[in-house]
Write an enzyme that holds these catalytic residues in place. Structure first.
Site, PDB file in Angstrom:
ATOM      1  N   ARG A 108       2.536   7.900  15.658  1.00  0.00           N
ATOM      2  CA  ARG A 108       2.479   9.203  14.981  1.00  0.00           C
ATOM      3  C   ARG A 108       1.826  10.244  15.871  1.00  0.00           C
ATOM      4  NH1 ARG A 108      -1.858   8.176  10.030  1.00  0.00           N
ATOM      5  NH2 ARG A 108      -3.575   7.345  11.257  1.00  0.00           N
ATOM      6  N   ARG A 163       0.822  -1.213   0.000  1.00  0.00           N
ATOM      7  CA  ARG A 163       0.000   0.000   0.000  1.00  0.00           C
ATOM      8  C   ARG A 163       0.855   1.262   0.000  1.00  0.00           C
ATOM      9  NH1 ARG A 163      -2.694   1.416   4.003  1.00  0.00           N
ATOM     10  NH2 ARG A 163      -4.580   2.168   3.025  1.00  0.00           N
ATOM     11  N   ARG A 217       8.136   6.391  -5.396  1.00  0.00           N
ATOM     12  CA  ARG A 217       8.269   7.082  -6.684  1.00  0.00           C
ATOM     13  C   ARG A 217       9.623   7.765  -6.800  1.00  0.00           C
ATOM     14  NH1 ARG A 217       4.134  10.530  -3.945  1.00  0.00           N
ATOM     15  NH2 ARG A 217       2.532   9.179  -4.799  1.00  0.00           N
ATOM     16  N   GLU A 236      -0.793   8.756  18.799  1.00  0.00           N
ATOM     17  CA  GLU A 236      -1.505   7.524  18.454  1.00  0.00           C
ATOM     18  C   GLU A 236      -0.653   6.315  18.857  1.00  0.00           C
ATOM     19  OE1 GLU A 236      -2.863   5.920  14.214  1.00  0.00           O
ATOM     20  OE2 GLU A 236      -3.766   7.865  14.705  1.00  0.00           O
ATOM     21  N   ARG A 263      -6.135  -5.241  15.481  1.00  0.00           N
ATOM     22  CA  ARG A 263      -5.281  -4.307  16.184  1.00  0.00           C
ATOM     23  C   ARG A 263      -6.147  -3.116  16.574  1.00  0.00           C
ATOM     24  NH1 ARG A 263      -1.042  -5.125  18.761  1.00  0.00           N
ATOM     25  NH2 ARG A 263       0.105  -3.283  18.103  1.00  0.00           N
ATOM     26  N   TYR A 302      -9.321  -4.411   5.400  1.00  0.00           N
ATOM     27  CA  TYR A 302      -8.757  -3.077   5.599  1.00  0.00           C
ATOM     28  C   TYR A 302      -9.272  -2.215   4.449  1.00  0.00           C
ATOM     29  CZ  TYR A 302      -5.735   0.797   6.567  1.00  0.00           C
ATOM     30  OH  TYR A 302      -5.286   2.052   6.871  1.00  0.00           O
ATOM     31  N   ASP A 337     -10.137   1.576   2.861  1.00  0.00           N
ATOM     32  CA  ASP A 337     -10.094   3.030   2.906  1.00  0.00           C
ATOM     33  C   ASP A 337     -11.520   3.550   2.771  1.00  0.00           C
ATOM     34  OD1 ASP A 337      -7.348   3.421   3.226  1.00  0.00           O
ATOM     35  OD2 ASP A 337      -6.966   3.229   1.079  1.00  0.00           O
TER      36      ASP A 337
END
Length: 367
Positions: free
Chosen positions: A279, A171, A175, A299, A248, A347, A349
């Site tokens: 984070r 995921r 680049r 978090e 989780r 999972y 989005d």
């Protein structure tokens, strides 16, 4: 005749899209929500004029024009572009992995140099990557894996990278341009006024009960509707008859600070293993806020136990096999629709949840 056409269990995006389309087709809906508010994990709380993402950062992005047009029919979106920064023991790196990251890591300036270094470092992985560690090294080499992937991922999942499946890291975009935009999707932003604007539109016209556990009152609430739309955990729906699926969870520490800018960006990932949180979110930057104060959230990943919020399904072989057993039971239900991240043990989005709900609703004549 039942009182409602649909009884919706949970009030996240899947249930919200279903309710919205059902109401457009003149159907009646009752929403049963365990929390004391609607919206699932996209719910925001207003603190000093800042829309605080109560359940972690939610940044909308999609490659689907259909989904983008749908959400823009609910709210206007700003031009926020996700450009997180990684902090490894005080060293700051741009994410996702791009030429800015490579330049800082190795003191280089061209894609050719970066590709040469990564090609050399990935030689240690022979054949198809067997786990997350090998997948990460094959993508970005050992240096970036050690500093920016390993510690963060092991905190996130609570296990060694060599015990995690390779697909998790696919995921993460890589680049060879100086582009800090985390997502490759053409459409991206945050709803102006926060996600509650969308929540209110999605559930407009529905009857709502909050603070109620459907599973403790299932006979009563099921009797009220022709069809049940269930978005909770699938194993709990069946009384954990085959055993419990693993997740989780997350724990949040939120703090109001008497300063206008704490970290200069919405998301900073802490990628060393020693820092206990993964984070820090500074919420005002999602909407280019200029308030005199700021709100930050640390978090912390956590092992899920019953009673905690399940955030991330642990899609390893053991859990997938268990899920398939429950999915077999679900397939036999006549008047129950299962959807969303928890019921589908995926999972997802946000845009994928919306797309799934649009497609399923269409099957039921609500498109």
């Amino acid at each position: 005749m039942k009182k409602y056409d649909y009884v919706l269990v949970g009030s996240g995006l899947f249930a919200g899209v279903w309710a919205y389309l059902a109401r457009q087709h003149g159907k009646s809906c009752l929403v049963v929500e365990k929390r004391n508010h609607l919206g699932g994990n996209i719910y925001c709380k207003d603190v000093e004029g800042i829309h605080v993402h109560q359940y972690g950062a939610h940044i909308f992005h999609t490659g689907s024009r259909r989904v983008w047009e749908f959400v823009n029919g609910l709210a206007e979106f700003n031009r926020y572009t996700n450009s997180p920064v990684a902090n490894y023991k005080g060293e700051m790196y741009n994410m996702p992995f791009n030429m800015n990251t490579f330049s800082k890591m190795w003191g280089i300036s061209t894609p050719e140099e970066a590709k040469a270094i990564i090609a050399k470092q990935r030689e240690s992985v022979v054949g198809e990557p067997r786990n997350l560690e090998e997948q990460a090294i094959s993508l970005v080499g050992k240096d970036l894996y050690e500093k920016l992937v390993k510690g963060y991922t092991e905190k996130q999942w609570g296990r060694d990278c060599r015990e995690l499946p390779a697909f998790i890291i696919k995921r993460l975009p890589v680049r060879y341009t100086y582009d800090n935009n985390y997502f490759n999707d053409p459409y991206q932003g945050i709803p102006i006024g926060g996600y509650n604007v969308i929540i209110e539109k999605l559930f407009e016209g529905c009857d709502v009960v909050t603070g109620v556990d459907f599973l403790e009152n299932r006979d009563h609430y099921s009797s009220l509707g022709e069809t049940l739309v269930y978005t909770g955990t699938l194993d709990s729906f069946y009384g954990y008859c085959f055993g419990k699926l693993e997740y989780r969870s997350l724990r949040f520490e939120t703090e109001l600070l008497d300063k206008d800018n704490y970290q200069g960006v919405a998301v900073v990932n802490y990628t060393d293993r020693e820092t206990p949180y993964t984070r820090i979110i500074e919420h005002k930057h999602f909407e280019f806020g200029t308030q005199p104060k700021t709100v930050i959230t640390r978090e912390y990943p956590a092992d899920w136990q019953e009673g905690m919020e399940p955030y991330y399904p642990v899609n390893d072989q053991k859990n997938q096999k268990l899920y398939e057993q429950y999915a077999g039971l679900a397939a036999g239900e006549d008047h129950v629709i299962f959807g969303g991240r928890l019921a589908e043990y995926k999972y997802y989005d946000m845009d994928k949840v919306i797309e799934s709900a649009l497609n399923r609703a269409q099957e039921y004549g609500l498109g």
